[in-house]
Design a protein around this motif. Structure first.
Motif, PDB file in Angstrom:
ATOM      1  N   ALA A 114       0.841  -1.209   0.000  1.00 45.73           N
ATOM      2  CA  ALA A 114       0.000   0.000   0.000  1.00 45.73           C
ATOM      3  C   ALA A 114       0.871   1.252   0.000  1.00 45.73           C
ATOM      4  N   TRP A 115       1.948   1.247   0.811  1.00 45.63           N
ATOM      5  CA  TRP A 115       2.858   2.383   0.820  1.00 45.63           C
ATOM      6  C   TRP A 115       3.521   2.543  -0.550  1.00 45.63           C
ATOM      7  N   ALA A 116       3.954   1.428  -1.128  1.00 46.15           N
ATOM      8  CA  ALA A 116       4.640   1.484  -2.424  1.00 46.15           C
ATOM      9  C   ALA A 116       3.732   2.096  -3.487  1.00 46.15           C
ATOM     10  N   GLU A 117       2.443   1.787  -3.446  1.00 44.35           N
ATOM     11  CA  GLU A 117       1.504   2.356  -4.413  1.00 44.35           C
ATOM     12  C   GLU A 117       1.367   3.863  -4.202  1.00 44.35           C
ATOM     13  N   THR A 118       1.289   4.273  -2.938  1.00 40.26           N
ATOM     14  CA  THR A 118       1.198   5.714  -2.629  1.00 40.26           C
ATOM     15  C   THR A 118       2.441   6.451  -3.105  1.00 40.26           C
ATOM     16  N   TYR A 119       3.619   5.902  -2.791  1.00 37.04           N
ATOM     17  CA  TYR A 119       4.869   6.569  -3.155  1.00 37.04           C
ATOM     18  C   TYR A 119       5.072   6.585  -4.665  1.00 37.04           C
ATOM     19  N   ALA A 120       4.623   5.532  -5.361  1.00 35.58           N
ATOM     20  CA  ALA A 120       4.759   5.507  -6.818  1.00 35.58           C
ATOM     21  C   ALA A 120       3.960   6.637  -7.460  1.00 35.58           C
ATOM     22  N   ARG A 121       2.823   6.992  -6.850  1.00 34.71           N
ATOM     23  CA  ARG A 121       2.034   8.113  -7.365  1.00 34.71           C
ATOM     24  C   ARG A 121       2.673   9.458  -7.012  1.00 34.71           C
ATOM     25  N   MET A 122       3.354   9.526  -5.853  1.00 35.64           N
ATOM     26  CA  MET A 122       3.934  10.781  -5.400  1.00 35.64           C
ATOM     27  C   MET A 122       5.294  11.081  -6.044  1.00 35.64           C
ATOM     28  N   GLN A 123       6.034  10.039  -6.411  1.00 33.15           N
ATOM     29  CA  GLN A 123       7.388  10.241  -6.925  1.00 33.15           C
ATOM     30  C   GLN A 123       7.428  11.160  -8.150  1.00 33.15           C
ATOM     31  N   PRO A 124       6.542  10.991  -9.151  1.00 29.97           N
ATOM     32  CA  PRO A 124       6.588  11.916 -10.292  1.00 29.97           C
ATOM     33  C   PRO A 124       6.347  13.365  -9.898  1.00 29.97           C
ATOM     34  N   PHE A 125       5.481  13.591  -8.905  1.00 28.16           N
ATOM     35  CA  PHE A 125       5.248  14.966  -8.456  1.00 28.16           C
ATOM     36  C   PHE A 125       6.495  15.512  -7.763  1.00 28.16           C
TER      37      PHE A 125
END
Length: 498
Positions: free
Chosen positions: A469-480
């Motif tokens: 769940a964390w990995a999914e959140t961070y994957a969305r945040m990394q491009p930003f």
């Protein structure tokens, strides 16, 4: 002999350590003695090679007392040491300067800036393997040439700290490929000194000694060194390597596809590759097994947590309390970003970068701020990891974490999830000692390769897996995070002008 030992020597910035390691790769005794760091002017950092040798002799004599008949049982000696400290010897093997500038000495900044004004990166990076930076010995030699010309003129050989100790042990002079690769004077393709880099720097190539592999036997302990150290005359001594690449080996990071996260004050992300990764932000160090360690330094690693402790709590909270507070916030800190550039960046075009929080709303509290700091360092490190993966064309399979950042369970889980890669923790924190012992065991003929020795000697106590769940959140945040990083750069020069 079944009771054989290996003697590992580590010439660090703060101390010299000597360790006895058994044939299974386990340290059975370690002794350390501190030495002085001299700061004659702001930004300067020096030490005396004589102090290193005094510490080495004392550490060896002391550690030999910790095991029965230790001197007889030592099969080989291998040293590693702080990198870039530039030692000059004359034709008689005497120091031309009593002190040497260390890796963290900044007096060369003017020489680096002058080099950058004169040469574009594309003109030299294939010859140097690295972008220009104050630690590199090539710039230290320029400073000595310009500010202590007599010492430079008399110099017949340039050595690094562990090379000087090896010289005192054996009388032999050489430099290994891990150190030479970070000198700004070695061609990474040929593995030999670059005449064109020496010409660009205005340095005498004849002062540079032979470059050898870390696992080669350099010589044997001389009778004089035996009297000073208590070692048995004739004991083999290896070429050895720089402390950083030898510690990579001693953590098991010795094959392409493996990475390292060393988070202390800074955060160094290293990826093992079969060739240097040439880019403005990436440095490359030769590794003991013959590969390359491409690395990027995030200047603010553990220092981000130290800053938060001071800024938010006036040092009244423990780091454990801060981590516990951060754990109260959900992954992503409710879309709060922290840009971890408290002291700028080491390389690239925007070394005057600044830190910032972005996205603060009325719903955010202390827990979110602390979690955002930890996640911001993870996003910055992930950016570096992805950059090196893109250039190498190979994904990193595992990351080995060490140093102070490896003690925070929350931070490890955050990083594993941001990287989306499992993180391994070495069972033995003395990675440099283990790496030196692996080199010694290879030279003794017990292993067919340095990699096999590391596989036998290095043990990992546990694995930190990404939280899905964390990995999914961070994957969305990394491009930003990457977008915020790029767009912020336009403001740094304006901010400086204020």
């Amino acid at each position: 002999m079944s009771d054989a030992l290996y003697l590992a020597i580590d010439v660090g910035t703060g101390s010299v350590r000597a360790a006895l390691v058994d044939r299974t790769g386990r340290p059975i005794a370690i002794r350390a003695f501190e030495h002085e760091q001299i700061v004659p002017e702001y930004g300067w950092s020096e030490q005396r090679p004589a102090d290193w040798w005094a510490g080495v002799t004392r550490a060896i004599r002391t550690v030999l007392d910790d095991a029965p008949d230790a001197a007889r049982r030592i099969a080989a000696v291998c040293g590693c040491g702080q990198m870039h400290g530039t030692v000059l010897l004359d034709a008689n093997g005497q120091l031309t300067r009593d002190t040497v500038p260390l890796w963290n000495d900044k007096r060369t900044m003017g020489h680096v800036a002058a080099f950058e004004r004169r040469f574009g990166l594309d003109e030299f990076i294939a010859e140097s393997g690295n972008p220009p930076a104050p630690p590199w010995p090539g710039f230290k030699l320029q400073w000595i040439r310009d500010n202590d010309p007599e010492a430079y003129r008399r110099a017949a050989a340039v050595l690094m700290p562990k090379d000087y100790v090896n010289y005192r042990l054996t009388g032999e002079i050489t430099m290994d490929r891990t150190e030479a690769a970070c000198s700004f004077m070695m061609n990474p393709r040929t593995g030999d000194w670059s005449q064109s880099m020496c010409d660009r720097l205005g340095l005498d190539r004849d002062k540079l000694t032979t470059i050898r592999d870390p696992a080669e036997v350099l010589g044997v302990v001389s009778a004089e060194a035996a009297r000073e150290t208590g070692l048995r005359a004739g004991t083999p001594v290896l070429v050895g390597g720089g402390d950083y690449p030898v510690a990579l080996l001693g953590s098991g990071v010795c094959r392409p596809g493996l990475g390292s996260d060393v988070t202390g004050t800074s955060c160094i992300i290293t990826v093992v590759a079969d060739k240097p990764l040439l880019a403005p932000e990436i440095s490359n160090v030769g590794t003991p097994e013959g590969n390359w360690g491409a690395f990027i330094l995030l200047e603010t690693g553990g220092d981000a947590m130290r800053w938060a402790r001071r800024a938010f709590h006036e040092n009244g909270w423990s780091y454990e309390a801060i981590a516990a507070k951060a754990a109260e916030a959900q992954a992503g800190a409710q879309r709060l970003f922290f840009m971890p550039y408290l002291v700028g960046e080491r390389f690239g075009e925007h070394r005057n970068a600044r830190a910032q929080f972005f996205g603060i709303t009325a719903e955010h509290g202390l827990a979110h701020l602390h979690r955002a700091v930890l996640e911001g360092v993870a996003f910055g490190a992930t950016r570096h990891l992805h950059l090196m993966e893109d250039i190498s064309g190979r994904k990193v399979e595992r990351v080995v974490a060490s140093s102070g950042g490896a003690k925070s369970e929350l931070w490890l889980k955050i990083k594993a999830s941001a990287y989306n890669i499992p993180i391994l923790l070495p069972a033995e924190p003395e990675c440099g000692v283990i790496g030196a012992a692996a080199l010694a065991a290879t030279a003794e003929g017990r292993f067919s390769s340095v990699e096999d020795a590391a596989t036998a000697f290095v043990r990992h106590e546990r694995e930190i897996l990404p939280d899905p769940a964390w990995a999914e959140t961070y994957a969305r945040m990394q491009p930003f995070f990457e977008k915020l990083y790029r767009h912020s750069q336009a403001l740094y020069d304006d901010l400086d002008r204020l």
